[in-house]
Design a protein around this motif. Structure first.
Motif, PDB file in Angstrom:
ATOM      1  N   VAL A 150      -1.943   1.638   8.615  1.00  0.00           N
ATOM      2  CA  VAL A 150      -2.702   0.671   7.805  1.00  0.00           C
ATOM      3  C   VAL A 150      -3.417  -0.268   8.769  1.00  0.00           C
ATOM      4  O   VAL A 150      -2.765  -0.961   9.561  1.00  0.00           O
ATOM      5  CB  VAL A 150      -1.778  -0.136   6.869  1.00  0.00           C
ATOM      6  CG1 VAL A 150      -2.618  -1.048   5.974  1.00  0.00           C
ATOM      7  CG2 VAL A 150      -0.918   0.785   6.024  1.00  0.00           C
ATOM      8  N   THR A 210      -6.818   3.555   6.241  1.00  0.00           N
ATOM      9  CA  THR A 210      -5.419   3.972   6.112  1.00  0.00           C
ATOM     10  C   THR A 210      -5.229   5.386   6.641  1.00  0.00           C
ATOM     11  O   THR A 210      -6.204   6.131   6.833  1.00  0.00           O
ATOM     12  CB  THR A 210      -4.951   3.929   4.645  1.00  0.00           C
ATOM     13  OG1 THR A 210      -5.745   4.847   3.876  1.00  0.00           O
ATOM     14  CG2 THR A 210      -5.052   2.527   4.084  1.00  0.00           C
ATOM     15  N   ILE A 264      -7.749  -4.149   3.706  1.00  0.00           N
ATOM     16  CA  ILE A 264      -7.360  -2.920   4.399  1.00  0.00           C
ATOM     17  C   ILE A 264      -8.627  -2.166   4.802  1.00  0.00           C
ATOM     18  O   ILE A 264      -9.380  -1.697   3.941  1.00  0.00           O
ATOM     19  CB  ILE A 264      -6.474  -2.044   3.500  1.00  0.00           C
ATOM     20  CG1 ILE A 264      -5.168  -2.767   3.177  1.00  0.00           C
ATOM     21  CG2 ILE A 264      -6.190  -0.701   4.172  1.00  0.00           C
ATOM     22  CD1 ILE A 264      -4.249  -2.006   2.240  1.00  0.00           C
ATOM     23  N   LYS A 291       0.830  -1.203   0.000  1.00  0.00           N
ATOM     24  CA  LYS A 291       0.000   0.000   0.000  1.00  0.00           C
ATOM     25  C   LYS A 291       0.866   1.255   0.000  1.00  0.00           C
ATOM     26  O   LYS A 291       0.635   2.198  -0.761  1.00  0.00           O
ATOM     27  CB  LYS A 291      -0.927  -0.005   1.222  1.00  0.00           C
ATOM     28  CG  LYS A 291      -1.786   1.240   1.374  1.00  0.00           C
ATOM     29  CD  LYS A 291      -2.753   1.395   0.210  1.00  0.00           C
ATOM     30  CE  LYS A 291      -3.617   2.642   0.381  1.00  0.00           C
ATOM     31  NZ  LYS A 291      -4.529   2.843  -0.774  1.00  0.00           N
TER      32      LYS A 291
END
Length: 384
Positions: free
Chosen positions: A298, A310, A307, A261
């Motif tokens: 995260v 974030t 996820i 990410k």
């Protein structure tokens, strides 16, 4: 009129500095020590040093967790904290005979160098500086408010000091330090020189301190600057399991997901799930210089690898940005050892200024008292 004005500003400068002198000096001193608390720990505690004579590759947080788990099979590991490269990592856990323990693991050799079950020097100094070790109740600490209020006194002393010291900018090009004209003159010169050369530092400490005060008020009123990590949906949990289910996604896999990410992500504060509906909370730093070591985040579902949320500087609100840049600017860890050394030096100057200011005030107070006594003495003789 000008003389009266100067006297007024001098008295106001004194009132901003002197009534809280002891607390202010103590906060400056403990803050100066806190800036280099990691380095002092490295110097005084050999178990804190991450020695790597064979130039081994740094192990991941997941590997360190496995090492501690093997050494303490019944332990429940909650957190992994990463410090500077020359300090060992901290793995926080609880066990049947350890309500709270920190395993100091060398991230290069994998050796558990010490187990600490008490308060560390770093946490002690940060707590002493930030809230005077006053207890936290209902989301606030009286000590935290006292320390934050010092920012108002510092800013007031800065403004009034500049008004008193005419043409203060000359101290940059023509510094004046008279060593042979008595104690009073020397203290005055030292105080002024330190003040002028520390203007940027005083302003920075004042502004960050004021932000901490605002932040304390927000905390006290249950205003969250950042959303809480979401819980895993109950429908996603495995069913018909006799034993407590084990998450499908391991910590090492979660770290890979975070790295995908944010390619520049370096985990500094890793929190493992505490219960079946909890998530992996991976916080760290990236490529933004002035942001703290928790500016990236995260949150990962341990059952699906999704996820959930974030955090990154580009998406922060103004208040969130202030929250994440205040600590690096206040403690000087934006550039490693070099900036820490600069912050430490000016912290010493600021502590010295509070002492010289008090000595100057004491000298003037004694002189004024003697002057009053000398004026009253002839009158008392006349009355007799």
């Amino acid at each position: 009129m000008a003389k009266l004005s100067n006297r007024f500003w001098f008295q106001l400068h004194g009132w901003f500095s002197l009534p809280v002198w002891i607390i202010f000096c103590f906060v400056c001193l403990t803050g100066t020590i806190a800036v280099v608390s990691h380095e002092l720990t490295w110097l005084t505690n050999p178990d804190s040093r991450a020695n790597n004579p064979q130039q081994l590759i740094e192990k991941s947080s997941a590997e360190l967790v496995d090492i501690v788990q093997q050494a303490h099979p019944t332990a429940s590991i909650s957190t992994v904290v990463t410090f500077e490269p020359y300090l060992v990592n901290a793995v926080i856990f609880t066990d049947s005979d350890k309500p709270f323990a920190i395993a100091y693991v060398n991230q290069y050799t994998g050796e558990i160098q010490a187990i600490n079950e008490g308060m560390t020097f770093i946490n002690f100094m940060r707590g002493l500086h930030s809230w005077l070790l006053f207890p936290w109740e209902s989301n606030y600490s009286i000590g935290y408010y006292i320390v934050c209020a010092m920012a108002i006194a510092m800013l007031g002393a800065l403004v009034t000091g500049l008004v008193i010291y005419k043409n203060f900018w000359r101290a940059f090009t023509q510094p004046k330090l008279r060593l042979n004209q008595g104690k009073k003159t020397l203290l005055s010169d030292l105080h002024r020189l330190a003040g002028v050369w520390s203007l940027w530092f005083l302003l920075l400490m004042s502004l960050t301190g004021l932000w901490y005060l605002v932040q304390a008020i927000l905390w006290h009123n249950d205003v969250d600057l950042e959303a809480h990590a979401p819980l895993v949906s109950a429908q996603q949990l495995p069913i018909n399991s006799v034993d407590i289910p084990v998450a499908d996604i391991s910590l090492s896999e979660a770290l890979v997901i975070a790295k995908n990410k944010f390619p520049d992500f370096k985990g500094t504060y890793i929190m493992l799930p505490e219960h079946t509906r909890d998530t992996y909370k991976l916080y760290g730093k990236g490529d933004f210089t002035f942001y703290d070591e928790h500016s990236y985040g995260v949150i990962i579902n341990p059952w699906t690898g999704v996820i959930e949320s974030t955090r990154q500087p580009d998406d922060m609100t103004p208040l969130q940005t202030l929250s994440h840049i205040a600590d690096p600017l206040h403690y000087g860890n934006i550039g490693g050892l070099w900036t820490k050394a600069i912050w430490f030096l000016f912290g010493v100057l600021l502590t010295g200024m509070s002492i010289t200011g008090f000595l100057m005030w004491g000298s003037r107070t004694v002189k004024a008292a003697k002057s009053v006594d000398s004026e009253l003495e002839p009158k008392s003789k006349e009355i007799k």
